[in-house]
Design a protein around this motif. Structure first.
Motif, PDB file in Angstrom:
ATOM      1  N   ALA A   1      17.365   0.724  14.706  1.00 15.90           N
ATOM      2  CA  ALA A   1      16.015   1.290  14.694  1.00 15.90           C
ATOM      3  C   ALA A   1      15.251   0.823  13.470  1.00 15.90           C
ATOM      4  O   ALA A   1      15.834   0.391  12.467  1.00 15.90           O
ATOM      5  N   VAL A   2      13.927   0.919  13.565  1.00 22.61           N
ATOM      6  CA  VAL A   2      13.033   0.653  12.445  1.00 22.61           C
ATOM      7  C   VAL A   2      12.028   1.792  12.363  1.00 22.61           C
ATOM      8  O   VAL A   2      11.806   2.515  13.336  1.00 22.61           O
ATOM      9  N   VAL A   3      11.431   1.953  11.192  1.00 26.93           N
ATOM     10  CA  VAL A   3      10.395   2.968  11.023  1.00 26.93           C
ATOM     11  C   VAL A   3       9.080   2.267  10.692  1.00 26.93           C
ATOM     12  O   VAL A   3       9.050   1.324   9.893  1.00 26.93           O
ATOM     13  N   LEU A   4       7.991   2.716  11.325  1.00 20.75           N
ATOM     14  CA  LEU A   4       6.655   2.159  11.114  1.00 20.75           C
ATOM     15  C   LEU A   4       5.746   3.252  10.562  1.00 20.75           C
ATOM     16  O   LEU A   4       5.714   4.356  11.095  1.00 20.75           O
ATOM     17  N   ILE A   5       4.989   2.927   9.527  1.00 15.34           N
ATOM     18  CA  ILE A   5       3.959   3.814   8.992  1.00 15.34           C
ATOM     19  C   ILE A   5       2.622   3.164   9.325  1.00 15.34           C
ATOM     20  O   ILE A   5       2.275   2.111   8.774  1.00 15.34           O
ATOM     21  N   GLN A   6       1.879   3.788  10.238  1.00  9.55           N
ATOM     22  CA  GLN A   6       0.675   3.156  10.780  1.00  9.55           C
ATOM     23  C   GLN A   6      -0.502   4.114  10.719  1.00  9.55           C
ATOM     24  O   GLN A   6      -0.384   5.299  11.038  1.00  9.55           O
ATOM     25  N   GLU A   7      -1.650   3.578  10.321  1.00 12.85           N
ATOM     26  CA  GLU A   7      -2.859   4.398  10.296  1.00 12.85           C
ATOM     27  C   GLU A   7      -3.140   4.932  11.692  1.00 12.85           C
ATOM     28  O   GLU A   7      -3.023   4.200  12.682  1.00 12.85           O
ATOM     29  N   ALA A   8      -3.461   6.220  11.776  1.00 12.78           N
ATOM     30  CA  ALA A   8      -3.675   6.870  13.068  1.00 12.78           C
ATOM     31  C   ALA A   8      -4.725   6.134  13.884  1.00 12.78           C
ATOM     32  O   ALA A   8      -5.694   5.591  13.343  1.00 12.78           O
ATOM     33  N   GLY A   9      -4.517   6.108  15.198  1.00 10.91           N
ATOM     34  CA  GLY A   9      -5.427   5.395  16.085  1.00 10.91           C
ATOM     35  C   GLY A   9      -5.097   3.929  16.233  1.00 10.91           C
ATOM     36  O   GLY A   9      -5.980   3.109  16.485  1.00 10.91           O
ATOM     37  N   HIS A  10      -3.819   3.560  16.040  1.00 16.55           N
ATOM     38  CA  HIS A  10      -3.359   2.174  16.149  1.00 16.55           C
ATOM     39  C   HIS A  10      -4.068   1.272  15.143  1.00 16.55           C
ATOM     40  O   HIS A  10      -4.521   0.175  15.456  1.00 16.55           O
ATOM     41  N   GLY A  11      -4.166   1.787  13.893  1.00 16.11           N
ATOM     42  CA  GLY A  11      -4.735   0.997  12.819  1.00 16.11           C
ATOM     43  C   GLY A  11      -3.686   0.134  12.144  1.00 16.11           C
ATOM     44  O   GLY A  11      -2.627  -0.146  12.715  1.00 16.11           O
ATOM     45  N   PRO A  12      -3.944  -0.289  10.915  1.00 20.00           N
ATOM     46  CA  PRO A  12      -2.999  -1.150  10.199  1.00 20.00           C
ATOM     47  C   PRO A  12      -1.651  -0.465   9.962  1.00 20.00           C
ATOM     48  O   PRO A  12      -1.592   0.737   9.705  1.00 20.00           O
TER      49      PRO A  12
ATOM     50  N   GLU B   1       0.814  -1.215   0.000  1.00 17.57           N
ATOM     51  CA  GLU B   1       0.000   0.000   0.000  1.00 17.57           C
ATOM     52  C   GLU B   1       0.849   1.267   0.000  1.00 17.57           C
ATOM     53  O   GLU B   1       0.402   2.327  -0.442  1.00 17.57           O
ATOM     54  N   ALA B   2       2.056   1.152   0.523  1.00 15.64           N
ATOM     55  CA  ALA B   2       2.966   2.294   0.575  1.00 15.64           C
ATOM     56  C   ALA B   2       4.380   1.756   0.692  1.00 15.64           C
ATOM     57  O   ALA B   2       4.595   0.581   0.996  1.00 15.64           O
ATOM     58  N   SER B   3       5.351   2.623   0.413  1.00 18.29           N
ATOM     59  CA  SER B   3       6.743   2.232   0.593  1.00 18.29           C
ATOM     60  C   SER B   3       7.436   3.250   1.481  1.00 18.29           C
ATOM     61  O   SER B   3       7.053   4.426   1.525  1.00 18.29           O
ATOM     62  N   VAL B   4       8.460   2.794   2.198  1.00 16.35           N
ATOM     63  CA  VAL B   4       9.202   3.670   3.090  1.00 16.35           C
ATOM     64  C   VAL B   4      10.659   3.248   3.101  1.00 16.35           C
ATOM     65  O   VAL B   4      10.977   2.052   3.050  1.00 16.35           O
TER      66      VAL B   4
ATOM     67  N   VAL C   1       0.977   0.050   7.366  1.00 18.31           N
ATOM     68  CA  VAL C   1       0.933  -0.060   5.916  1.00 18.31           C
ATOM     69  C   VAL C   1       2.316  -0.166   5.286  1.00 18.31           C
ATOM     70  O   VAL C   1       2.433  -0.527   4.109  1.00 18.31           O
ATOM     71  N   ALA C   2       3.358   0.146   6.036  1.00 18.92           N
ATOM     72  CA  ALA C   2       4.718   0.006   5.533  1.00 18.92           C
ATOM     73  C   ALA C   2       5.686   0.073   6.718  1.00 18.92           C
ATOM     74  O   ALA C   2       5.392   0.695   7.746  1.00 18.92           O
ATOM     75  N   ALA C   3       6.823  -0.564   6.553  1.00 19.04           N
ATOM     76  CA  ALA C   3       7.849  -0.573   7.596  1.00 19.04           C
ATOM     77  C   ALA C   3       9.200  -0.836   6.957  1.00 19.04           C
ATOM     78  O   ALA C   3       9.279  -1.417   5.874  1.00 19.04           O
ATOM     79  N   ALA C   4      10.244  -0.403   7.632  1.00 18.79           N
ATOM     80  CA  ALA C   4      11.598  -0.625   7.105  1.00 18.79           C
ATOM     81  C   ALA C   4      12.601  -0.517   8.227  1.00 18.79           C
ATOM     82  O   ALA C   4      12.370   0.160   9.238  1.00 18.79           O
ATOM     83  N   ARG C   5      13.726  -1.161   8.036  1.00 16.08           N
ATOM     84  CA  ARG C   5      14.854  -0.993   8.944  1.00 16.08           C
ATOM     85  C   ARG C   5      15.600   0.279   8.586  1.00 16.08           C
ATOM     86  O   ARG C   5      15.724   0.614   7.408  1.00 16.08           O
TER      87      ARG C   5
END
Length: 233
Positions: free
Chosen positions: A214-225, A129-132, A227-231
């Motif tokens: 560290a890792v980065v998380l892209i998450q729908e606001a409100g602890h939703g899904p 759904e997205a890339s990071v 959608v993308a993550a990366a080291r």
């Protein structure tokens, strides 16, 4: 000649799969506690998840078992808050350990390896759904996010998570008194990088407080899904 072509194709497929795993890993959050006698099998499973390129495994120690005689030295009340938010989102009224939450969506009780792998495989096969990407210079991290196929109207939170690859605990009281345990990928701190509307590519920056991985998380606001993550590289 046929064998050479086949071998080349297999190598190319392997390299492509490895690249996909690195670019779109599945996030598995383990809610655990040093005061929980049922947690060691799940903690052991986190050691295996930490070795995988296609998975980002994070151990979030919670504090609600501390009252039984042993305070988890890695516990953070924010982790308990995060787990409660997942419970509310899933229509549950209780939280428990050990629990694994996959990409902020499904959950697995305990250390059910087959069920966990089935869910991980389903996420790996899903269309992104997205890339990071995230790069690091000293303690400064630059995060680049790009939409691929995101739902309209959603807002996403961008967080960078620092973790210790391995920590040891000598537990002297509580349900696990006398145990010497090693914990993999223990979450140490969370850093807010910003919010994103998902409409176009955007760049963010954040300063970390240590030299931990560290890792980065892209998450729908409100602890939703997620959608993308990366080291962070």
């Amino acid at each position: 000649m046929i064998r050479t072509v086949t071998a080349t194709a297999l190598v190319s497929l392997f390299l492509a799969s490895s690249s996909m795993a690195e670019s779109d890993p599945v996030v598995v959050e383990l809610f655990t506690s040093q005061g929980c006698s049922s947690c060691p099998p799940a903690d052991k499973l986190m050691h295996e998840l930490a070795k995988r390129d296609d998975v980002i495994g994070l151990a979030l120690h919670v504090d609600y078992w501390d009252y039984i005689g042993w305070e988890d030295e890695y516990a953070n009340p924010d982790h308990t808050t995060r787990q409660r938010a997942y419970a509310r989102g899933g229509g549950r009224s209780m939280i428990y350990t050990p629990q694994m939450v996959i990409n902020g969506q499904q959950d697995v009780v305990g250390a059910k390896t087959d069920e966990l792998n089935r869910i991980i495989d389903a996420h790996l096969k899903a269309a992104p759904e997205a890339s990071v990407t995230a790069t690091r210079a000293a303690n400064d991290v630059t995060v680049d996010v790009t939409p691929i196929e995101l739902p309209e109207g959603a807002t996403y939170e961008i967080r960078v998570v620092e973790y210790s690859p391995m920590r040891h605990a000598s537990i002297r009281r509580g349900e696990l008194a006398g145990h010497e345990l090693d914990y993999a990928n223990v979450v140490e701190s969370w850093h807010w990088a910003g919010s994103w509307d998902g409409n176009q590519a955007q760049q963010y920056s954040v300063a970390l407080t240590s030299d931990l991985p560290a890792v980065v998380l892209i998450q729908e606001a409100g602890h939703g899904p997620i959608v993308a993550a990366a080291r962070v590289k």
